[in-house]
Write a protein that holds these residues in place. Structure first.
Motif, PDB file in Angstrom:
ATOM      1  N   ALA A   9      -2.798 -15.351 -27.926  1.00  0.00           N
ATOM      2  CA  ALA A   9      -2.632 -15.947 -26.595  1.00  0.00           C
ATOM      3  C   ALA A   9      -2.709 -17.466 -26.680  1.00  0.00           C
ATOM      4  N   LYS A  10      -3.608 -17.982 -27.493  1.00  0.00           N
ATOM      5  CA  LYS A  10      -3.739 -19.429 -27.640  1.00  0.00           C
ATOM      6  C   LYS A  10      -2.477 -20.025 -28.267  1.00  0.00           C
ATOM      7  N   GLU A  70     -11.123 -21.892 -22.054  1.00  0.00           N
ATOM      8  CA  GLU A  70     -11.906 -20.764 -22.568  1.00  0.00           C
ATOM      9  C   GLU A  70     -11.079 -19.495 -22.503  1.00  0.00           C
ATOM     10  N   GLN A  71     -11.527 -18.514 -23.266  1.00  0.00           N
ATOM     11  CA  GLN A  71     -10.851 -17.223 -23.292  1.00  0.00           C
ATOM     12  C   GLN A  71     -11.889 -16.112 -23.278  1.00  0.00           C
ATOM     13  N   PHE A  77      -6.732  -6.716 -23.020  1.00  0.00           N
ATOM     14  CA  PHE A  77      -6.510  -7.883 -22.161  1.00  0.00           C
ATOM     15  C   PHE A  77      -7.201  -9.134 -22.697  1.00  0.00           C
ATOM     16  N   VAL A  78      -6.520 -10.284 -22.506  1.00  0.00           N
ATOM     17  CA  VAL A  78      -7.105 -11.593 -22.804  1.00  0.00           C
ATOM     18  C   VAL A  78      -6.896 -12.473 -21.581  1.00  0.00           C
ATOM     19  N   LEU A  79      -7.976 -13.028 -21.071  1.00  0.00           N
ATOM     20  CA  LEU A  79      -7.900 -14.002 -19.988  1.00  0.00           C
ATOM     21  C   LEU A  79      -8.062 -15.389 -20.587  1.00  0.00           C
ATOM     22  N   THR A  80      -7.148 -16.273 -20.258  1.00  0.00           N
ATOM     23  CA  THR A  80      -7.210 -17.658 -20.723  1.00  0.00           C
ATOM     24  C   THR A  80      -7.289 -18.567 -19.506  1.00  0.00           C
ATOM     25  N   ARG A  81      -8.355 -19.374 -19.447  1.00  0.00           N
ATOM     26  CA  ARG A  81      -8.470 -20.405 -18.413  1.00  0.00           C
ATOM     27  C   ARG A  81      -7.959 -21.689 -19.036  1.00  0.00           C
TER      28      ARG A  81
END
Length: 145
Positions: A9-10, A70-71, A77-81
């Motif tokens: 994701a990053k 942050e992740q 699932f991956v949440l990325t702020r």
């Protein structure tokens, strides 16, 4: 698998900074669906949708930078702020360039398949704040004024 998915994701966000949008072909499934209601290319599936969106924003904000704040990962699932910055030096969705800088924040949830590719995405970002910073929409006034 969670750490690997976070790294994948990053890579998506890092691709915005390097302008290496070929990365999208590596990390996004060909049939991936973007559920972002603010993406004008949401009807396009797979990496092409994100590529078109990224190219549109980079054309409007040539100095765009994406910072992963942050992740959080759980299961598939991956949440990325994230925080995006840039100066509006090109047209954006029919609006002329304003020359103004913006800083917006958002969150993206990516759903991963077993093969490590992203199959779905949901993004929520401060588009109202961006439009206010650009002067397209007036900033809210205090109720006491």
């Amino acid at each position: 698998m969670s750490e690997q998915n976070k790294a994948t994701a990053k890579r998506m966000f890092d691709a915005w900074n390097t302008r290496d949008f070929d990365v999208f072909d590596e990390v996004i499934a060909a049939d991936a669906i973007d559920h972002d209601p603010q993406n004008p290319y949401a009807e396009v599936h797979g990496p092409a949708a994100l590529r078109r969106q990224a190219e549109m924003y980079v054309a409007a904000f040539s100095d765009t930078r994406m910072l992963v704040n942050e992740q959080i990962a759980e299961g598939e699932f991956v949440l990325t702020r994230w925080t995006a910055t840039g100066t509006n030096d090109g047209p954006l969705m029919g609006m002329p360039a304003t020359g103004k800088p913006v800083v917006i924040q958002g969150m993206t949830v990516a759903r991963f398949r077993d093969d490590g590719k992203i199959s779905e995405g949901w993004t929520s970002s401060d588009m109202l704040g961006m439009l206010q910073q650009l002067g397209v929409i007036p900033a809210a006034q205090s109720a006491s004024t």
